[in-house]
Write a protein that holds these residues in place. Sequence first.
Motif, short mmCIF file in Angstrom:
data_model
loop_
_atom_site.label_atom_id
_atom_site.label_comp_id
_atom_site.label_asym_id
_atom_site.label_seq_id
_atom_site.Cartn_x
_atom_site.Cartn_y
_atom_site.Cartn_z
N ALA A 173 53.60 46.06 -2.99
CA ALA A 173 53.27 45.32 -1.79
C ALA A 173 51.88 45.65 -1.32
O ALA A 173 51.69 46.27 -0.30
CB ALA A 173 54.28 45.57 -0.70
N PRO A 174 50.86 45.29 -2.06
CA PRO A 174 49.52 45.56 -1.59
C PRO A 174 49.16 44.67 -0.41
O PRO A 174 49.51 43.52 -0.36
CB PRO A 174 48.64 45.23 -2.80
N LYS B 48 46.63 52.97 -8.39
CA LYS B 48 45.39 52.43 -7.85
C LYS B 48 44.72 51.63 -8.96
O LYS B 48 44.42 52.16 -10.03
CB LYS B 48 44.48 53.57 -7.38
N VAL B 49 44.51 50.33 -8.71
CA VAL B 49 43.97 49.44 -9.73
C VAL B 49 42.53 49.08 -9.36
O VAL B 49 42.26 48.57 -8.28
CB VAL B 49 44.82 48.15 -9.86
N SER B 50 41.61 49.35 -10.27
CA SER B 50 40.20 49.08 -10.02
C SER B 50 39.91 47.59 -10.16
O SER B 50 40.72 46.84 -10.71
CB SER B 50 39.33 49.86 -11.01
N TYR C 86 39.71 47.93 -4.57
CA TYR C 86 40.84 48.54 -5.29
C TYR C 86 42.15 48.05 -4.69
O TYR C 86 42.30 47.96 -3.46
CB TYR C 86 40.77 50.06 -5.21
N VAL C 87 43.10 47.74 -5.56
CA VAL C 87 44.42 47.29 -5.13
C VAL C 87 45.41 48.43 -5.35
O VAL C 87 45.38 49.10 -6.39
CB VAL C 87 44.87 46.05 -5.93
N SER D 64 56.80 39.90 -15.14
CA SER D 64 55.94 40.26 -16.26
C SER D 64 55.38 41.67 -16.13
O SER D 64 54.66 42.14 -17.01
CB SER D 64 54.78 39.26 -16.38
N GLY D 65 55.70 42.36 -15.01
CA GLY D 65 55.22 43.71 -14.81
C GLY D 65 53.71 43.78 -14.77
O GLY D 65 53.11 44.72 -15.30
N SER D 66 53.06 42.79 -14.13
CA SER D 66 51.61 42.74 -14.16
C SER D 66 51.02 42.44 -12.78
O SER D 66 51.72 41.97 -11.88
CB SER D 66 51.13 41.68 -15.16
N LEU D 67 49.74 42.74 -12.65
CA LEU D 67 48.97 42.37 -11.47
C LEU D 67 48.05 41.23 -11.88
O LEU D 67 47.24 41.37 -12.80
CB LEU D 67 48.15 43.56 -10.96
N ARG D 68 48.17 40.09 -11.20
CA ARG D 68 47.41 38.91 -11.59
C ARG D 68 46.46 38.51 -10.47
O ARG D 68 46.67 38.85 -9.30
CB ARG D 68 48.37 37.77 -11.95
#
Length: 260
Positions: A257-258, A19-21, A6-7, A222-226
């Motif tokens: 800032a993960p 929390k991003v799975s 998880y990020v 882009s407001g995204s997690l890549r």
Amino acid sequence: MDAAGYVYVVDSDNSSVQKVSPTGDLAPLAIAGLSYPTGAAIDAVTGTLYVADAGTHRIVQVSPTGEVSTLAHSRSLTYPTAVAVDAAGEVYVADAGTEPNTGTVQKVGPHGGLTVLAKGLNKPAGLAVSRQGTVYVADTDNNSVRQLGPDGQTSVLATDLNRPRGLALDAGGNLVVANTYDNNIRRISPSGQVSLLAEGFKYPAAVAADAAGSVYVTDTGSGSLRKIGLDGQVSTLAGGMVPAPLPTGSAASQLAAPKQ
């Protein structure tokens, strides 16, 4: 990121942490009292999450059961921008300061006291700590990355970057750098050789690396997690998060800032 993949992403403008799975699902964490969080790191052993909250000048800790408390709150934290945890569970903070060249790296003591490890930095905005105890800091407005050895010696690891921000160490001991104003991700080998890992981003602000070698990037424009796969291909894991502006004089907006 945590051991389960998880990020953790700070959404500064919304004063929240997501929390991003591994499949890209978003779940906001219940952390009351945040005011412009700028960075996050998780202790891989205990599962404790640490959040740099610039608006309240403190470091917040969240236990695995969701209990929220303040780890450090001091006048020396004028604008905390990044946080990192070493293998022993020690917590480090990068603080941008109020003026150019007043940035610091500080270590949090067992009772929340702060010890300055480095000063005179120019808006530092990224931290990572190796298993050997070397602290890496993005000296953002000096376009460089510095390293602080366990012996207290400070040296320049890489220059000719363009407003570097987030840092992370991969499984091979390479330092991954969000090279924000060049819109790419660089990799620095243990010997100091700099190479291009991926490009085509829009103000990447933070990075994380998993044990398999994949790299995760918060792309603020882009407001995204890549995600950068092992084959170098870039895909979007999650989107729809709002980019947040940085304080005046800083390099670019930071969404998250993960860290490892």
